[in-house]
Write an enzyme that holds these catalytic residues in place. Structure first.
Site, PDB file in Angstrom:
ATOM      1  N   HIS A   1      58.489  61.807  53.778  1.00  0.00           N
ATOM      2  CA  HIS A   1      58.598  61.788  55.244  1.00  0.00           C
ATOM      3  C   HIS A   1      58.746  63.201  55.786  1.00  0.00           C
ATOM      4  CE1 HIS A   1      60.146  57.450  54.885  1.00  0.00           C
ATOM      5  NE2 HIS A   1      58.884  57.451  55.292  1.00  0.00           N
TER       6      HIS A   1
ATOM      7  N   GLY B   1      84.814  56.050  55.449  1.00  0.00           N
ATOM      8  CA  GLY B   1      85.337  54.686  55.286  1.00  0.00           C
ATOM      9  C   GLY B   1      84.239  53.649  55.081  1.00  0.00           C
TER      10      GLY B   1
ATOM     11  N   SER C   1      75.525  55.229  43.156  1.00  0.00           N
ATOM     12  CA  SER C   1      74.084  55.541  43.050  1.00  0.00           C
ATOM     13  C   SER C   1      73.294  54.397  43.690  1.00  0.00           C
ATOM     14  CB  SER C   1      73.691  55.646  41.578  1.00  0.00           C
ATOM     15  OG  SER C   1      73.748  54.332  41.013  1.00  0.00           O
TER      16      SER C   1
END
Ligand code: ACO
Ligand code: LMR
Length: 613
Positions: free
Chosen positions: A273, A296, A302
């Site tokens: 992109h 939070g 991963s």
């Protein structure tokens, strides 16, 4: 449509630039969602108009095509989504036009490569007009069970496996269209599915940001949890962090920023992109994931753990009763497209035609199984080609040569014969070449050029029955049948037809046997006793020589000889030959600019009589 939702089960779109597959995929989604109305109201194709036929479930419907957005919007004011398939060159102007239409609330710009300045222009305008832009460089978005943009979410199978044919509880937003389809599938497996999903596009300046859609999800009661898939490059994800910190985002949100692999590259990497380029450290995927985690949000270690993080968050919300999992409903069975089903072997249909002479489905067309490349390489002749296509076999050289001889010597016989005459008259009446040729062709029949098959049949029959020439002539007389292949209007024993002479001498020189020619010549001797013009004419000679060829070359079985004579294909030799001359006459008259032909009065015997009492 008011409120935070962009779409509903009644949403309709205008589609700019004709994309039949995208249109069909939208309508198939509509069918799976049991929509009552198609989600595509009209197509806009600059410079054209008309109707586009497309399936809506089992039925075919017609979707209007308009030359301009203005006309389409005017005729379909209920359509408030504009899906713009214009290229990056014209996306700006066409999107500008769409934004200026009062009825259009959301513009989806699919194109990649829209210049940043133009994108920023459009964004500024959309904010002023309180309209939404999704994209550029996006596949669009979806509201499960209600409406999808173009190719979003991929195939029907993926849509059903991802449970997108009915609403779930998750609000999903991503930069990447491709990964969105993956994510819809993951969310279908790990939760009760998506309520709404948006791919904002991968440009540095998207029409709407990750945060803007997340804030919409905050206001949508149907959305109980949010999943966000960010991308390295840009600062968009930090706005989401700030919104969490200031309490704007309250709903549980699971996030991941892709591009963590960039760190293995020694230098800055531009990913797919335009916006996916991690310039500063802050813009790296690691930094963003860290910031999101510290704010939070639920952020896995991963991408491989993304599904586990989503499952855990979803299960917790179900346990707390925050989410009542959506009921799984089976979508209606979408009729398979015929072509696909045929390819898959799940349907069959009888063929309508049988063709045993040629096949163009391969790289090159084949004539009776012989590729044309081989025909050319082997320097085969026109006679060979005719043998392959008419008789599905290769003839001995003298046979294909006979065919060529016939084409050459019967190509024309001057302007006074029936076929030439009609072609000339039709041409002078202003008819085009094909019509003038057809006019001439229609004169070919039992008395002009169309006696070849009959001559072959009668002479072969008489000879095979062992009749003498005299017995044969008398038998035909008794049956009151003019012997086909005998007689001519201008040629005679005293004024022999050179063409027949050429054919006879060719056969005598090259044919292994000329049994049937010999019989025909004996018949000719008989008929000449009656009138000087009752010669073996060119039709008769062609027919009888072909019988000698078939019966003495060994190239044809008895059944094949019978079949060829029964179906009557030998007249085709005269048709093919004489079409050459007739076209010549038509061209001649066109060149001469000859006036309309009119028979002179003294050419007609008027015998007018009145039936009136
Ligand atoms: N077999 C037997 N007798 C014949 C034949 C024939 N093929 N053709 C003409 N005759 C007879 C007629 O019966 C007539 O006899 P009659 O006076 O006792 O009645 C006499 O010969 C003259 O008949 P016409 O019709 O005037 O002969 P014309 O010269 O006009 O006919 C034509 C020429 C049309 C070719 C005629 O011979 C015929 O019909 N032949 C059979 C069909 C045929 O071979 N057509 C192909 C012509 S070649 C080509 O078009 C390229
Ligand atoms: C032809 O080939 O056209 C002719 O044999 C017929 C004719 O009348 O000359």
């Amino acid at each position: 449509m008011e409120g935070p939702q962009l779409f509903s089960k009644d949403t309709q779109a205008l589609i700019y630039n004709f994309k039949p597959n995208a249109v069909q995929r939208m309508l198939d989604f509509d069918y799976l969602c049991r929509r009552k109305t198609p989600s595509v109201a009209a197509l806009i194709e600059p410079g054209s108009s008309g109707l586009h036929k497309v399936f809506f479930g089992r039925n075919e419907i017609l979707i209007p095509i308009y030359p301009t957005t203005e006309e389409a919007a005017k005729k379909h004011p209920q359509a408030d989504v504009f899906i713009n398939f214009a290229s990056f060159r014209s996306a700006y102007a066409s999107s500008l036009k769409a934004l200026s239409e009062k009825s259009i609330k959301t513009v989806v710009i699919i194109a990649e490569g829209v210049p940043e300045r133009e994108a920023r222009d459009l964004i500024a305008l959309s904010k002023k007009m309180k309209k939404i832009i999704i994209g550029p460089a996006t596949v669009g978005g979806i509201q499960a069970g209600a409406f999808k943009v173009a190719n979003t979410a991929g195939t029907v199978d993926n849509i059903i496996e991802s449970k997108l044919h009915r609403p779930g509880s998750v609000g999903f937003v991503s930069k990447s269209g491709g990964l969105s389809n993956e994510m819809y599938h993951m969310l279908g497996m790990t939760t009760d599915g998506v309520f709404e999903g948006i791919a904002i596009g991968g440009d540095a300046f998207p029409g709407t940001t990750l945060l803007e859609h997340i804030l919409r999800f905050e206001k949508m009661p149907q959305v109980k949890m949010i999943v966000m898939l960010g991308e390295l490059g840009g600062r968009d994800e930090y706005d989401v962090v700030d919104a969490k910190k200031n309490g704007t985002i309250k709903k549980p949100l699971v996030a991941w920023v892709t591009g963590t692999c960039a760190k293995v590259f020694p230098t800055e990497v531009q990913f797919g992109h335009a916006g996916a380029k991690s310039g500063a450290q802050l813009e790296t995927a690691e930094a963003k994931n860290k910031a999101l985690r510290e704010a939070g949000f639920v952020v896995p270690k991963s991408f491989e753990d993304f599904d586990k993080a989503i499952t855990a968050t979803y299960s917790d919300l179900v346990k707390k009763g925050v989410i009542i999992p959506a009921t799984d409903i089976d979508p209606p069975a979408l009729p398979a497209d015929y072509g696909e089903a045929l390819k898959a072997g799940s349907v069959r249909r009888p063929t309508n035609f049988i063709c045993t002479i040629s096949d163009d489905r391969g790289e090159e067309v084949t004539y009776a199984g012989v590729p044309i490349g081989r025909i050319v390489e082997e320097n085969r002749s026109l006679g060979d080609v005719i043998s392959l296509l008419w008789f599905k076999k290769s003839l001995p050289k003298y046979g294909s040569r006979l065919i060529e001889l016939v084409l050459m010597i019967a190509a024309d016989h001057g302007p006074c014969v029936s076929g030439a005459h009609n072609s000339i008259v039709a041409s002078r009446a202003g008819k085009d070449l094909v019509s003038s040729l057809a006019s001439g062709m229609l004169t070919i029949g039992p008395r002009f050029g169309g006696a070849i098959d009959d001559a072959a049949r009668y002479f072969k029959d008489g000879c095979d029955r062992g009749l003498s020439a005299e017995e044969f002539v008398n038998e035909m007389k008794r049956k009151d049948i003019r012997i086909p292949g005998i007689g001519h209007r201008v040629k005679s024993a005293k004024n022999p037809d050179k063409r027949v002479e050429l054919l006879k001498s060719y056969a005598k020189k090259n044919f292994p046997k000329t049994k049937y020619l010999d019989f025909a010549l004996e018949v000719e001797q008989e008929t000449l006793k009656k009138a000087n013009n009752l010669i073996l004419n060119v039709d008769g000679c062609i027919g009888i020589l072909f019988v000698d060829l078939m019966c003495s070359s060994g190239a044809f079985s008895d059944d094949e000889v019978k079949e060829i004579l029964d179906i009557g294909c030998l007249n085709g030799l005269f048709v093919l030959a004489r079409s050459i001359g007739m076209i010549g006459h038509v061209l001649d008259q066109k060149r001469l600019k000859a006036p309309l032909y009119r028979h002179p009065y003294d050419d007609v015997l008027f015998m007018e009589e009145s039936k009136e009492k």
